[in-house]
Design a protein around this motif. Structure first.
Motif, PDB file in Angstrom:
ATOM      1  N   GLN A   1     109.072 144.327  49.694  1.00  0.00           N
ATOM      2  CA  GLN A   1     108.393 143.802  48.506  1.00  0.00           C
ATOM      3  C   GLN A   1     106.992 144.380  48.364  1.00  0.00           C
TER       4      GLN A   1
ATOM      5  N   GLY B   1      97.426 136.732  38.644  1.00  0.00           N
ATOM      6  CA  GLY B   1      96.491 135.617  38.539  1.00  0.00           C
ATOM      7  C   GLY B   1      95.053 136.079  38.662  1.00  0.00           C
ATOM      8  N   CYS B   2      94.830 137.119  39.447  1.00  0.00           N
ATOM      9  CA  CYS B   2      93.485 137.689  39.574  1.00  0.00           C
ATOM     10  C   CYS B   2      93.377 139.072  38.941  1.00  0.00           C
TER      11      CYS B   2
ATOM     12  N   ALA C   1     107.871 142.041  38.618  1.00  0.00           N
ATOM     13  CA  ALA C   1     108.004 140.591  38.794  1.00  0.00           C
ATOM     14  C   ALA C   1     107.096 140.117  39.928  1.00  0.00           C
ATOM     15  N   LEU C   2     107.034 140.885  41.001  1.00  0.00           N
ATOM     16  CA  LEU C   2     106.174 140.500  42.126  1.00  0.00           C
ATOM     17  C   LEU C   2     104.714 140.546  41.706  1.00  0.00           C
TER      18      LEU C   2
ATOM     19  N   ARG D   1     111.868 142.381  33.675  1.00  0.00           N
ATOM     20  CA  ARG D   1     112.731 141.422  34.368  1.00  0.00           C
ATOM     21  C   ARG D   1     113.563 142.092  35.434  1.00  0.00           C
TER      22      ARG D   1
ATOM     23  N   ALA E   1     103.524 140.126  38.704  1.00  0.00           N
ATOM     24  CA  ALA E   1     103.244 139.007  37.799  1.00  0.00           C
ATOM     25  C   ALA E   1     103.058 137.713  38.588  1.00  0.00           C
ATOM     26  N   GLY E   2     103.867 137.514  39.617  1.00  0.00           N
ATOM     27  CA  GLY E   2     103.802 136.267  40.368  1.00  0.00           C
ATOM     28  C   GLY E   2     102.712 136.238  41.421  1.00  0.00           C
ATOM     29  N   SER E   3     102.457 137.381  42.061  1.00  0.00           N
ATOM     30  CA  SER E   3     101.525 137.381  43.189  1.00  0.00           C
ATOM     31  C   SER E   3     100.134 137.878  42.842  1.00  0.00           C
TER      32      SER E   3
ATOM     33  N   LEU F   1     105.092 138.230  51.401  1.00  0.00           N
ATOM     34  CA  LEU F   1     105.892 139.357  50.924  1.00  0.00           C
ATOM     35  C   LEU F   1     106.480 140.137  52.092  1.00  0.00           C
TER      36      LEU F   1
END
Lengths: 447, 158
Positions: free
Chosen positions: A412, A351-352, A343-344, A337, A346-348, A408
């Motif tokens: 980032q 997914g792949c 965090a980036l 966290r 996990a979010g960006s 980003l």
């Protein structure tokens, strides 16, 4: 007084002789134009062979623009010496090579001289094509002469003085062009299998791999003492082929063939940047050609257990800008966290690229831990991929990655790449990552 | 807390920093225009504008947004007073099932904000990342061309 005059006269004389010699060397005769383009060959076997060679050599990648007609040229090539534009090689009479007899085509491919006698710039890789056999050049000629003619005049080059003076290329040729077939190989005869010889002919000839993968000297010629040691091309690192990237799993013949033919190696990653179109065209040649190319490249590799390539693992962790996170283990959930990179990711990315993502579990896509770009000495290709993504290859989604340049910020991208390098690889952090991201972003978006 | 400025309104949300912007918009701010399509940046149904640029909100964690203003289709026009781009989509009857439309509209809006009067070629290139599974691309493109001309006309008369 008399002495000075004599000296000047001698100097002028020498200069005139030198100029005449240079001119004689630079001057190439024009070859008489055909009155009309030769009738397209009806020999389907010959045309198929020509098509195969055009794909081995990936002619289209330079001689076609993004939405342009095939082989009509016009693609800007950004070189350290200015911008060159590829030319129209369709059989158009006025703007293409429709008036070129086979003899002129062969001379262009072997010596870099256009039909009318002007010298071509060595961005056109004739130092490689000079290795090709008469038979292959004839087939390629037949194939090109059977293309649809396109009226597309050449775009004026924007080269810096004095490189915009074409006859100077004669000097370059004198220094760097080795005309004709490949000399006998230095490798021991036992290593020269039929397939290896075929691979050598393709790699050093039509496929001109070294044009991107060999570093260049200050004249833009390949450094022959550093063959296949890697180079920078169109903003991407063309990695060393000798040795191939050090990655957690060594390259094999099978992986290399898969990479060259499909653009995807299940233990190394996807082709991107200028290599992607190369793999798309190699997908269309017989597998035997790619096997031969891979055989030749695999034979260049140092024996297992030989000393690791220079630079490998030589960066002491403490001396670089180590990330705030541990470089070796995945962070515990509660710490993620506060780690912006986690965090980036996990979010960006997850997914792949997450361990459980369907993109990972189907289709042989490797973990980022095996990725050549993520394991590379330089972060360049990883940065390019994050910024610009990797475009669709037809309907094949295996390579696809969306661009993140707008999503980003530079900071980032640095955070997320530090996280990826630290958590997926055993390599030390990239030095100067923020600077590299800033530079490559500037190169990519020259607005 | 995560601070987001969406359509000119500031919000402070107690959410995970890794949450994709799309989820924050839909689940926490009840802005349901942007849609979840693939979650992989392959379809564009989730497109919103962040700091003038169209982005896939499904792949943009809220922690990446920072102070950049977010614009969604809810911020464009209203039923009574649609924005030119929305008006054009209605006139050209561009929607079939409608799932991709909010993303299409926002990607188009980003282009027209930057270059009102953009040509069809520019529009086609710009719209490439967004897909419509019903296949209404032709009507979508013609609506954007119309909106582009409308906006260019306005610019010219000013």
């Amino acid at each position: 007084m008399m002495n000075t005059k004599k000296w000047i006269a001698t100097l002028v004389g020498v200069a005139v002789v030198a100029l005449c010699a240079a001119y004689a060397y630079a001057w190439q005769p024009s070859i008489e134009a055909l009155p009309s383009p030769p009738a397209p060959s009806t020999d389907t076997a010959l045309l198929a062979q020509g098509a195969r060679i055009a794909r081995q050599g990936d002619c289209m990648v330079c001689h076609t623009t993004a939405n342009g007609k095939p082989f009509a040229g016009g693609l800007p090539l950004n070189t350290p010496f200015g911008t060159l534009y590829s030319t129209n090689i369709t059989p158009d009479m006025n703007t293409g090579i429709g008036s070129w007899p086979l003899e002129a085509f062969t001379r262009a491919m072997r010596s870099g001289v256009a039909r009318d006698g002007h010298l071509l710039y060595p961005a056109f890789p004739y130092p490689h094509f000079t290795r090709m056999t008469d038979e292959d050049l004839g087939a390629l000629y037949a194939y090109l002469m059977a293309r649809t003619p396109v009226d597309a005049p050449a775009h004026a080059n924007a080269l810096r003085f004095p490189l915009n003076i074409r006859p100077l290329v004669a000097g370059w040729n004198m220094l760097f062009l080795e005309r004709g077939a490949l000399p006998a190989a230095a490798a021991p005869a036992t290593a020269q299998s039929e397939e290896w010889l075929r691979g050598r002919y393709l790699v050093e000839g039509a496929a001109h791999c070294a044009a991107c993968h060999t570093p260049m000297n200050s004249f833009g010629a390949e450094k022959h003492d550093k063959p296949f040691a890697g180079n920078l091309i169109d903003g991407w690192d063309a990695p060393s082929l000798n040795p191939l990237s050090r990655s957690p799993t060594p390259w094999t013949q099978e992986q290399l063939v898969s990479y060259l033919r499909t653009g995807l190696a299940s233990e190394h990653g996807a082709a991107a940047g200028p290599m992607l179109p190369v793999t798309q065209h190699l997908a269309e040649v017989p597998e035997a050609d790619v096997q031969a190319i891979a055989t030749y490249i695999m034979a260049m590799q140092p024996a297992p257990g030989a000393q690791p390539p220079a630079g490998a693992e030589s960066l002491p962790v403490a001396a670089t800008d180590a990330p705030a996170t541990s470089a070796t283990s995945v962070l515990p959930a509660d710490k993620q966290r506060v780690d912006p990179g986690a965090a980036l990711f996990a979010g960006s990315c997850a997914g792949c690229h997450g361990a459980a993502a369907p993109m990972r579990t189907i289709g042989d896509r490797p973990s980022l831990g095996l990725s050549t770009a993520v394991n590379a000495d330089s972060p360049r290709n990883a940065i390019q991929l994050v910024l610009g993504g990797n475009p669709w290859g037809g309907s094949n989604s295996a390579h696809y990655m969306p661009p993140f340049a707008d999503a980003l910020s530079e900071e980032q991208i640095v955070d997320v790449l530090r996280y990826v390098r630290g958590n997926f690889t055993q390599r030390s952090p990239w030095p100067d990552l923020p600077k590299e991201v800033a530079n490559i972003r500037k190169e990519a978006q020259p607005k | 807390m995560i601070n987001l400025t969406v359509n000119g309104v500031d919000h402070a949300l107690d959410i995970d920093p890794s949450m994709p912007l799309l989820y924050a918009l839909r689940n926490h701010l009840k802005l349901n225009g942007a849609k979840y399509g693939c979650g992989l940046g392959q379809c564009g149904a989730c497109t919103v504008i962040v700091d003038k640029r169209p982005v896939f909100s499904c792949l943009m964690p809220v922690s990446a947004v920072g102070k950049r203003p977010v614009r969604t289709i809810e911020g464009l026009g209203t039923v009574d007073k649609p924005a030119p781009i929305q008006q054009a989509f209605m006139e050209k009857q561009s929607a079939q099932c409608g799932y991709c439309i909010a993303g299409m509209v926002m990607r188009a809006q980003a282009l027209l904000d930057e270059r009102p009067g953009a040509t069809e070629t520019e529009i086609r290139e710009h719209m490439q990342p967004n897909l419509c599974r019903c296949g209404t691309h032709m009507r979508i493109v013609s609506a954007i061309v119309q909106a582009s001309q409308t906006l260019a006309g306005k610019g010219a008369s000013q």
